[in-house]
Design a protein around this motif. Structure first.
Motif, mmCIF file in Angstrom:
data_model
loop_
_atom_site.group_PDB
_atom_site.id
_atom_site.type_symbol
_atom_site.label_atom_id
_atom_site.label_comp_id
_atom_site.label_asym_id
_atom_site.label_seq_id
_atom_site.Cartn_x
_atom_site.Cartn_y
_atom_site.Cartn_z
ATOM 1 N N LYS A 184 72.540 -53.736 -26.923
ATOM 2 C CA LYS A 184 73.662 -53.086 -26.269
ATOM 3 C C LYS A 184 73.184 -52.069 -25.233
ATOM 4 N N ALA A 185 72.225 -51.243 -25.626
ATOM 5 C CA ALA A 185 71.743 -50.197 -24.720
ATOM 6 C C ALA A 185 71.203 -50.824 -23.440
ATOM 7 N N GLN A 186 70.380 -51.846 -23.593
ATOM 8 C CA GLN A 186 69.757 -52.467 -22.424
ATOM 9 C C GLN A 186 70.792 -53.185 -21.556
ATOM 10 N N ARG A 187 71.764 -53.782 -22.208
ATOM 11 C CA ARG A 187 72.810 -54.468 -21.436
ATOM 12 C C ARG A 187 73.623 -53.465 -20.620
ATOM 13 N N VAL A 188 73.953 -52.329 -21.258
ATOM 14 C CA VAL A 188 74.719 -51.307 -20.537
ATOM 15 C C VAL A 188 73.921 -50.814 -19.328
ATOM 16 N N ILE A 189 72.620 -50.590 -19.529
ATOM 17 C CA ILE A 189 71.785 -50.131 -18.403
ATOM 18 C C ILE A 189 71.786 -51.181 -17.288
ATOM 19 N N ALA A 190 71.581 -52.445 -17.669
ATOM 20 C CA ALA A 190 71.528 -53.511 -16.659
ATOM 21 C C ALA A 190 72.857 -53.606 -15.907
ATOM 22 N N GLU A 191 73.974 -53.426 -16.635
ATOM 23 C CA GLU A 191 75.293 -53.483 -15.986
ATOM 24 C C GLU A 191 75.481 -52.307 -15.039
ATOM 25 N N ILE A 192 74.967 -51.141 -15.433
ATOM 26 C CA ILE A 192 75.058 -49.962 -14.557
ATOM 27 C C ILE A 192 74.289 -50.236 -13.264
ATOM 28 N N ARG A 193 73.120 -50.860 -13.387
ATOM 29 C CA ARG A 193 72.316 -51.190 -12.194
ATOM 30 C C ARG A 193 73.053 -52.203 -11.322
ATOM 31 N N GLN A 194 73.669 -53.191 -11.958
ATOM 32 C CA GLN A 194 74.408 -54.206 -11.195
ATOM 33 C C GLN A 194 75.574 -53.586 -10.442
ATOM 34 N N ALA A 195 76.103 -52.480 -11.009
ATOM 35 C CA ALA A 195 77.230 -51.817 -10.351
ATOM 36 C C ALA A 195 76.758 -50.954 -9.178
ATOM 37 N N GLY A 196 75.438 -50.938 -8.954
ATOM 38 C CA GLY A 196 74.909 -50.246 -7.783
ATOM 39 C C GLY A 196 74.497 -48.806 -8.018
ATOM 40 N N CYS A 197 74.449 -48.384 -9.257
ATOM 41 C CA CYS A 197 74.030 -47.019 -9.549
ATOM 42 C C CYS A 197 72.521 -46.990 -9.812
ATOM 43 N N ASP A 198 71.780 -46.202 -9.009
ATOM 44 C CA ASP A 198 70.320 -46.172 -9.151
ATOM 45 C C ASP A 198 69.804 -44.868 -9.742
ATOM 46 N N GLU A 199 70.693 -44.015 -10.198
ATOM 47 C CA GLU A 199 70.266 -42.726 -10.756
ATOM 48 C C GLU A 199 69.381 -42.940 -11.986
ATOM 49 N N THR A 200 68.538 -41.926 -12.273
ATOM 50 C CA THR A 200 67.716 -41.979 -13.476
ATOM 51 C C THR A 200 68.620 -41.994 -14.706
ATOM 52 N N ILE A 201 68.315 -42.874 -15.643
ATOM 53 C CA ILE A 201 69.066 -42.902 -16.905
ATOM 54 C C ILE A 201 68.135 -42.387 -18.004
ATOM 55 N N TYR A 202 68.677 -41.517 -18.848
ATOM 56 C CA TYR A 202 67.851 -40.907 -19.898
ATOM 57 C C TYR A 202 68.046 -41.622 -21.223
ATOM 58 N N LEU A 203 66.960 -41.699 -21.993
ATOM 59 C CA LEU A 203 67.005 -42.438 -23.254
ATOM 60 C C LEU A 203 66.681 -41.557 -24.449
ATOM 61 N N HIS A 204 67.456 -41.693 -25.485
ATOM 62 C CA HIS A 204 67.156 -41.088 -26.790
ATOM 63 C C HIS A 204 65.886 -41.749 -27.314
ATOM 64 N N GLY A 205 65.077 -40.992 -28.046
ATOM 65 C CA GLY A 205 63.792 -41.488 -28.535
ATOM 66 C C GLY A 205 63.895 -42.793 -29.308
ATOM 67 N N ALA A 206 65.022 -43.000 -30.035
ATOM 68 C CA ALA A 206 65.152 -44.165 -30.896
ATOM 69 C C ALA A 206 65.198 -45.468 -30.111
#
Lengths: 550, 344
Positions: free
Chosen positions: B179-201
């Motif tokens: 889920k986490a990776q899919r959400v990130i990939a979808e955010i990138r597809q939407a054209g957002c290139d900002e740094t995304i921060y990740l919880h250690g887990a």
């Protein structure tokens, strides 16, 4: 409609009170009449679409979906409007329709003949998206259940206009949706609307539960005590209207007009002019009966003479808010009480009694009184006593729950260990969790000891505990009856609840012949095997009188 | 051969007697076939595991290299013969490396689909329809109230909220695997290139996804970043962290949760979610119906989730259907129970 839908959608997810008020202030400031007035009415519970009963909605959705799938979905979602909104088949006419304002929807619903309501509703639902459908269904079935009370909506209005919320309460009962006169006043475009109601409701004063540290910091001589009766809090108000006729009303503590259900009380107030605060009870031959008796009179639109004779209502009055054309709420309690005693004496009615007041020589003396009221009242009356109220002698009557003035000191509840037998999913906040529990105690059956259900509880536990019980329920289901799951309940396998309750009386509705008052789960006894749970005889003894010392 | 001779539900999981193997066993067994890496399907401690390379890799990341005695890589579409039974793995579209397992013997074909979805997911191969006699399906979202909107629309909701509240950090609860990776990939597809921060887990699994070719853009661990300086930033964390002390160090965050359950208001409120994002890696109700029809199976077995409704619907269109009442699989959490503390 979309603006209203967006508002209640946002409000539903917003946990903070201040943030909710901010959203409301913004909505009222930027939404035109009459939409904002109807939104206010929806939140204050003053809109009534008598025609749109849940049964009608069920029939609309059953024409469009498989009934089994609908039942399973409703059981899961736990909210009728939301289930229908989610299952309503998408329509391709949605974009073609012009968006209707909330005011237009309300007008359409009120101006349509009963026979045409189903078609109108279906048409409206077709034109909306899911959020819109949900909002409209919430609107017409009443009870938005989005964590907004009438009080909170009024608080937002007051904040927006920079006035005290009490000022709004003063005029509220004379107003009707869509409240155009109210908004004109709040915006400074017109004088305050006259309260059209000669007998308006005034917000009640509430108490805090007393804490151990209070006994140290408070001087008992500054306070008086009264019994805390196990009835319902009411306000009786009488005034004269423009034609010179006396209007008498009885309100619940939330301001709901319950006069029609209690004509005996209204009659008893003949000749009274003012507002009094007290506890509604069933009093037969001068003796207060338990809450079970009062329950027969509650939630009725009308009453029969027979019911009134069987369960004669009375008010045990304890405070005075208004009298002699004057607001008494700023005066100290002792002064209000003195005038109250005179007024009650003048009424000379057995239906209007004074709540006895005691001095408190020391907290220890009060503790003894609270533990056994039997010394002062009959054993039967003692059952209707929930504990003590402790009031500062100089306390003004303030709306809401002011600190340090009034305290309640409840008696310890009854406690019983019972075994979880059945569970079903909850509604509202607890939807989709198994959170409604039926529990039982042991009795001797034909084939040895067996559990008999004695009550239901759906609160008392923390969210963490709820998650634990929910997990237990899912793992230990032995049978399913529609939405109800039977949970394993054997002598050595099952879950024991410590159930706290306020009283118990005979009942024909339950298999055990008993009904508990205000049962809640006070503790999970994971440590206790079901065989060690209580027996029915313990409860029967309590029902027969005789309060267990806990 | 009757279906029950080829595959039967047991307390340990689906068992194939002629081959003596289990599919997604919930307790340690000698030989296990595993559909995907979520912890309720992929457990440590088996004697031997047959799974896709990605699933084996992720199990090693989560449990350590010694998670099983032996491991064998299943190549997609390439049958493996075990004692006269043919097993083949095919994409399930659920998470990276997820597979359906087709089990064939004597002309009878049963497909155990594990968890699956039909919606496109930029981080994994799309679901492949397999014709079969018996189709074993999940039913996590097996009620008609569950229709998932396009993930892109939900991500747009998130980006709009950031535009509206640029001063607030957006904490997005999402399961660490998939889920986490899919959400990130979808955010990138939407054209957002900002740094995304990740919880250690979720650092290790996300790094693995990136290594395997998912386009996840610039990511930074939350550890060592200043939680007070996250205005307008997106931070991904496991769902449990939303209510944790961990999240309280952010100044006035917007709490979001990416899950199919967010379709139900009460579920969002129960979790204290302010911005629900309906993104799921399970089939929604129309997808379950579509898939069951496309497999042309005459018999449907329903494993975990809301099986009653799906069984009822199958029967209403004339298919033999029954619930398997499997225990040990999460019918509640979106895909998997919270991983125990310390597992990545």
């Amino acid at each position: 409609m979309n603006r209203f839908a967006a508002l209640i959608d946002r409000l539903g997810y917003e946990p903070g009170r201040n943030a909710k008020i901010r959203l409301l202030v913004d909505y009222f400031a930027t939404t035109p009449d009459p939409d904002r007035g109807y939104a206010l009415a929806a939140m204050a519970g003053t809109l009534d679409f008598g025609q749109a009963k849940p049964a009608l909605l069920r029939s609309l959705i059953s024409e469009r979906t498989d009934p089994t799938l609908f039942a399973l979905s409703y059981d899961y979602v736990g909210d009728l409007s939301e289930t229908i909104a989610l299952m309503w088949p998408a329509s391709n006419t949605q974009s073609a329709q012009r968006e209707l304002g909330l005011g237009e929807v309300v007008a359409l619903l009120s101006n349509t003949k009963k026979a045409d309501i189903p078609a109108l509703l279906a048409n409206l639902l077709d034109g909306l998206d899911e959020t819109g459908r949900w909002a409209m269904l919430k609107l017409i079935t009443g009870g938005l259940r989005i964590g907004i009370s009438s009080r909170l909506a009024k608080t937002a209005l007051a904040q927006g206009a920079d006035i005290e919320v009490d000022a709004i309460e003063q005029v509220w009962h004379g107003l009707t949706p869509p409240y155009e006169a109210l908004f004109l006043w709040l915006e400074g475009k017109a004088p305050a609307p006259l309260s059209g109601n000669p007998a308006p409701f005034r917000p009640v004063m509430l108490s805090h539960a007393i804490e151990d540290s209070d006994f140290v910091s408070l001087n008992s001589a500054d306070f008086v005590a009264e019994w805390k009766w196990d009835g319902i809090r009411v306000q009786a108000t009488a005034g004269t209207d423009a034609t010179g006729k006396t209007v008498t009303k009885l309100y619940s503590r939330a301001g709901e007009d319950i006069s029609d259900a209690f004509p005996d009380i209204i009659d008893a107030l003949m000749g009274f002019d003012g507002a009094i605060d007290g506890e509604l009870l069933v009093v037969r031959d001068g003796k207060v009966e338990s809450f079970n008796a009062l329950q027969q009179r509650l939630n009725r639109k009308k009453v029969t003479p027979k019911l009134m004779a069987e369960y004669p209502a009375a008010i045990c009055v304890y405070d005075l808010l208004y009298a002699d054309g004057e607001d008494w709420r700023d005066k100290p309690f002792t002064e209000r009480r003195e005038r109250l005693e005179q007024l009650v004496a003048q009424l000379k009615s057995p239906r209007i009694e004074l709540s006895p007041v005691f001095d408190i020589p020391s907290w220890e003396v009060l503790a003894a009184l609270r533990a056994s009221p039997e010394g002062k009242v009959t054993p039967q009356e003692a059952e209707a006593i929930e504990g003590c109220m402790i009031k500062r002698r100089d306390s003004p009557y303030l709306a809401g729950r002011p600190k340090g003035l009034w305290f309640k000191w409840k008696r310890d509840p009854f406690i019983v260990d019972a075994v979880l037998m059945y569970a079903r999913r909850g509604h509202g906040k607890r939807s989709s969790f198994y959170s409604d529990f039926t529990f039982g105690v042991w009795r001797d059956g034909e084939n040895g000891p067996e559990l008999v259900p004695v009550g239901k509880a759906y609160f008392g536990f923390t969210d963490q505990e709820l998650a634990e019980i929910d997990r237990f329920v899912r793992k230990h289901t032995v049978n399913r009856f529609g939405p109800v799951r039977e949970i394993v309940h054997e002598p050595d396998l099952g879950l024991v609840f410590e159930v706290a309750f306020e009283g118990i009386g005979p009942s024909t509705r339950h298999r055990s012949g008993l009904a508990m008052r205000f049962p809640r789960i006070s503790r999970l006894r994971w440590d206790k095997p079901p065989r060690e749970a209580d027996r029915i005889e313990t409860l029967t003894a309590l029902s027969a009188g005789g309060r267990k010392k806990s | 051969m009757r279906p029950a001779d080829l595959l039967i539900p047991t307390p340990a999981g689906l068992y194939c007697p002629p081959a003596d193997v289990f599919i997604d066993p919930v307790r340690p067994v000698a030989r296990a076939l595993i559909t995907h890496g979520h912890s309720d399907h992929a457990r440590a401690g088996h004697g031997a595991v047959l799974a896709t390379r990605e699933t084996l890799d992720m199990m090693a990341i989560r449990y350590g290299e010694g998670f099983t005695g032996e491991r064998q890589t299943a190549k997609l579409g390439l049958p493996v013969d075990i004692n006269g039974v043919r097993f083949s793995f095919h994409p399930a579209g659920h998470v990276l490396g997820s597979a359906q397992i087709a089990v064939e013997a004597n002309g009878l074909r049963i497909v155990a689909s594990g968890d699956y979805k039909r919606a496109l997911d930029p981080t994994c191969a799309p679901f492949e329809v397999l014709r079969c006699d018996v189709f074993i399906t999940e039913a996590t979202f097996g009620l008609p109230v569950f229709t998932h909107p396009e993930a892109g629309l939900e991500v747009a909701k998130l980006l709009r909220s950031i535009a509206l509240f640029p001063e607030r950090a957006h904490l997005v609860g999402a399961y660490s695997l998939g889920k986490a990776q899919r959400v990130i990939a979808e955010i990138r597809q939407a054209g957002c290139d900002e740094t995304i921060y990740l919880h250690g887990a979720m650092e290790k699994l996300t790094a693995y996804y990136a290594e395997q070719g998912s386009k996840l853009g610039v990511l930074r661990p939350m550890a060592g970043s200043d939680r007070q300086a996250m205005q307008g930033a997106i931070i991904l964390c496991p769902p449990s962290a939303i209510q944790d002390v961990w999240s309280r160090k952010f100044a006035d965050p917007v709490t979001c949760f990416a899950s199919g359950w967010m379709r139900i208001r009460a579920r969002a409120r129960q979790r204290g979610v302010e911005l629900p994002l309906i993104v799921s890696d399970h089939a929604d109700w129309p997808e379950l119906q579509q898939t069951i029809r496309e497999t042309e199976a005459s018999e449907i077995w329903v494993t975990h989730g809301q099986e009653d409704a799906l069984v009822h619907w199958c029967q209403s269109i004339g298919l033999a259907a029954r619930p398997l009442n499997m225990v040990g699989y999460s019918d509640d959490g979106d895909a998997e129970p919270e991983a125990p503390k310390g597992t990545p």
